[in-house]
Design an enzyme around this catalytic site. Structure first.
Site, short mmCIF file in Angstrom:
data_model
loop_
_atom_site.label_atom_id
_atom_site.label_comp_id
_atom_site.label_asym_id
_atom_site.label_seq_id
_atom_site.Cartn_x
_atom_site.Cartn_y
_atom_site.Cartn_z
N CYS A 245 1.10 3.20 25.30
CA CYS A 245 -0.31 3.48 25.60
C CYS A 245 -0.83 4.79 25.01
O CYS A 245 -1.71 4.78 24.15
CB CYS A 245 -0.52 3.51 27.11
SG CYS A 245 -0.13 1.93 27.86
N1 NAD Z 1 3.27 -1.10 29.37
C1 NAD Z 1 2.38 -0.45 30.07
O1 NAD Z 1 2.76 0.41 30.88
C2 NAD Z 1 0.88 -0.71 29.94
C3 NAD Z 1 0.02 -0.09 30.85
C4 NAD Z 1 -1.33 -0.34 30.79
C5 NAD Z 1 -1.82 -1.21 29.81
N2 NAD Z 1 -0.98 -1.79 28.92
C6 NAD Z 1 -1.58 -2.71 27.95
O2 NAD Z 1 -1.25 -4.04 28.32
C7 NAD Z 1 -1.10 -4.85 27.15
C8 NAD Z 1 0.27 -5.48 27.15
O3 NAD Z 1 1.24 -4.45 27.14
P1 NAD Z 1 2.75 -4.68 27.53
O4 NAD Z 1 3.33 -3.32 27.69
O5 NAD Z 1 2.87 -5.65 28.64
O6 NAD Z 1 3.30 -5.36 26.17
P2 NAD Z 1 4.66 -6.14 25.96
O7 NAD Z 1 4.95 -6.06 24.50
O8 NAD Z 1 5.67 -5.69 26.96
O9 NAD Z 1 4.30 -7.64 26.33
C9 NAD Z 1 3.43 -8.42 25.61
C10 NAD Z 1 3.94 -9.85 25.66
O10 NAD Z 1 2.99 -10.68 25.00
C11 NAD Z 1 3.69 -11.65 24.27
N3 NAD Z 1 2.80 -12.17 23.25
C12 NAD Z 1 2.50 -11.70 22.02
N4 NAD Z 1 1.61 -12.47 21.42
C13 NAD Z 1 1.33 -13.48 22.27
C14 NAD Z 1 0.48 -14.59 22.21
N5 NAD Z 1 -0.28 -14.83 21.13
N6 NAD Z 1 0.45 -15.41 23.27
C15 NAD Z 1 1.22 -15.19 24.34
N7 NAD Z 1 2.04 -14.14 24.46
C16 NAD Z 1 2.09 -13.29 23.43
C17 NAD Z 1 4.91 -10.94 23.76
O11 NAD Z 1 5.95 -11.84 23.42
C18 NAD Z 1 5.27 -10.07 24.96
O12 NAD Z 1 6.15 -10.73 25.84
C19 NAD Z 1 -1.36 -3.91 25.98
O13 NAD Z 1 -2.71 -4.00 25.62
C20 NAD Z 1 -1.07 -2.55 26.55
O14 NAD Z 1 -1.78 -1.54 25.85
C21 NAD Z 1 0.37 -1.57 28.98
#
Ligand code: NAD
Length: 439
Positions: free
Chosen positions: A276
């Site tokens: 992030c």
């Molecule tokens: N990790 C955090 O602490 C956090 C906190 C707040 C916001 N976010 C935001 O949340 C969002 C997701 O982050 P995350 O950390 O969970 O990412 P992540 O990489 O852990 O998970 C994303 C998942 O989406 C899947 N994916 C990719 N393309 C896809 C598609 N077309 N269809 C279905 N699934 C698909 C991936 O295989 C993966 O499992 C991002 O925008 C991030 O900025 C993350």
């Protein structure tokens, strides 16, 4: 005139509404569990078959999300499945999107995952569904990338379907705050969307914070992360300035934080990490340029924070030189590969850059991280290293140990008893009896 969809709100209230979560990563997986544990039927969608297969077997692939919780949800007879079959989106009453929003090679927003997902949803969208985007992104994304694709199908928002943005505020490893007790900001495209999205989150989260539009919700998330990025940059700059003046920045922060109002402590480090803080602020700078305006604070903070690994490496090289050794051939153990303490998430961790910069200077670099036994191949890095043991005997073998991540295990003073030199970016190495350099 659009009206609140009372039937969907009622099905949310009696837990018969089926919730779909797209993207089963750090954000999506806890949401699946939250809704399942609250009694909703849930379908988790991901393109990664290894993840859906692991969940189906009741296994976790994220360390801080306990395998027990996953096993209970997925193999305990609950109405929850994980699938790569996106046709099943049609079965869902509410669809929550948690796909990645990384930066491209020129630090520009890479919205391909959001776009692909919006197109997939559009193919299966049916009357009465609620769609919520949770991925962090610039203001306007929900309207520009999702609404337009759904409207193109001839459906009317607020009547045929409902659309909102609600940012995620996950803090992995935080024992006090979890998905349920962190307030949730929700901004609907219109009043019916707002009402139904607020009802959905209100069913599982202690406090919903309604705002007037998706753009406000998108911007609130960016402000939160920019606030952190800018304050971390400020304290990193203070570290460099005070170091020149021979003043201990850590002692300064301890003193300043006794002020009971108007001050919040941030701590210096070897650079920014995680999915992030290093990335999200640049979503706003990119979008701001479209409006002919420049977010200079964000750019400056980015410049200072990204210069930190180089600063730490320079300080390490100086310290090794002072010890009468050349950096070429010096053995250095990096402590910590994950980007924050006591978790196994190594995304964007500054440790990778420290390792590569030291290798460029000729050092022989190893790492120790009890949470990351092997350095996985990532988009940017492929170290091909495995973790060294976390013992005093091991630490004593190197010309220097460099503390990058303040894991609790690294706070054991006895580990440093016989180190030749410790470079400490986190202020955890004891000051007495150890040759330590703060960096
Ligand atoms: N990790 C955090 O602490 C956090 C906190 C707040 C916001 N976010 C935001 O949340 C969002 C997701 O982050 P995350 O950390 O969970 O990412 P992540 O990489 O852990 O998970 C994303 C998942 O989406 C899947 N994916 C990719 N393309 C896809 C598609 N077309 N269809 C279905 N699934 C698909 C991936 O295989 C993966 O499992 C991002 O925008 C991030 O900025 C993350």
């Amino acid at each position: 005139m659009s009206e609140v969809p009372h039937d969907l709100v009622a099905r949310i209230a009696d837990r018969s509404a089926r919730v779909g979560v797209i993207g089963l990563g750090y954000v999506g997986l806890p949401l699946v569990l939250l809704f399942e544990e609250a009694g909703f039927p849930v379908i988790g969608f991901d393109v990664d078959e290894a993840k859906t297969a692991a969940l189906t077997r009741g296994e976790s692939y994220i360390r801080h999300i306990g395998a027990e919780r996953i096993a209970k949800a997925f193999t305990g007879g609950g109405d929850v499945t994980a699938t790569t079959d996106f046709a099943r989106l049609a079965e869902c009453d509410a669809i929550i999107v948690c796909v990645p929003t990384p930066l491209g090679p020129h630090r520009e927003p890479d919205l391909k995952y959001v776009r692909i997902t919006a197109e997939t949803i559009a193919r299966h969208l049916r009357a009465g569904q609620l769609v919520v985007l949770e991925s962090t992104t610039y203001p306007g994304t929900t309207r520009e990338e999702m609404l337009t694709r759904f409207v193109d199908k001839g459906l009317v928002c607020g009547r045929d379907f409902f659309l909102a943005f609600s940012p995620e505020r996950e803090d992995p490893g935080n024992e006090r705050f979890n998905t349920k007790n962190i307030p949730k900001v929700v901004g609907g495209i219109d009043a019916p969307s707002q009402a139904v999205a607020a009802a959905l989150y209100g069913a599982v989260i202690d406090r919903v914070v309604p705002v007037s539009s998706p753009e406000v919700a998108e911007s609130a998330k960016l402000l939160e992360n920019i606030f952190r990025a800018v304050n971390i940059a400020l304290v990193n700059e203070m570290k460099v300035v005070f170091e020149r003046m021979n003043i201990d920045v850590w002692e300064v922060i301890e003193a300043a934080k006794t002020k009971p109002f108007g001050f919040m402590p941030f701590y210096p480090g070897p650079g920014l990490g995680g999915h992030c803080i290093p990335l999200d602020p640049f979503y706003l700078t990119w979008k701001a340029a479209e409006y002919g305006t420049w977010a200079r604070f964000i750019e400056l903070a980015g410049e200072i924070n990204t210069s930190m690994p180089r600063y730490v490496v320079d300080r390490t090289v100086e310290a090794i030189n002072r010890a009468g050794r050349s950096i070429v051939g010096a053995t250095i153990l990096i402590l910590g590969l994950s980007y924050k303490p006591d978790i196994d998430d190594d995304r964007e961790s500054p440790s990778f850059e420290l390792i590569e910069l030291l290798q460029e200077r000729g050092a022989v670099v190893s790492y120790c991280d009890p949470y990351v036994p092997f350095a996985r191949k990532g988009r940017k890095h492929d170290l091909g290293l495995a973790s060294a043991p976390c013992t005093a005997e091991e630490f004593a073998k190197y010309d220097a140990v460099l503390v990058s991540t303040p894991h609790t295990q690294f706070k054991d003073a006895s580990l440093y008893a016989n180190v030749k030199l410790a470079v400490d970016t986190r202020n955890i190495v004891p000051r007495d009896g150890v040759n330590v350099v703060r960096a």
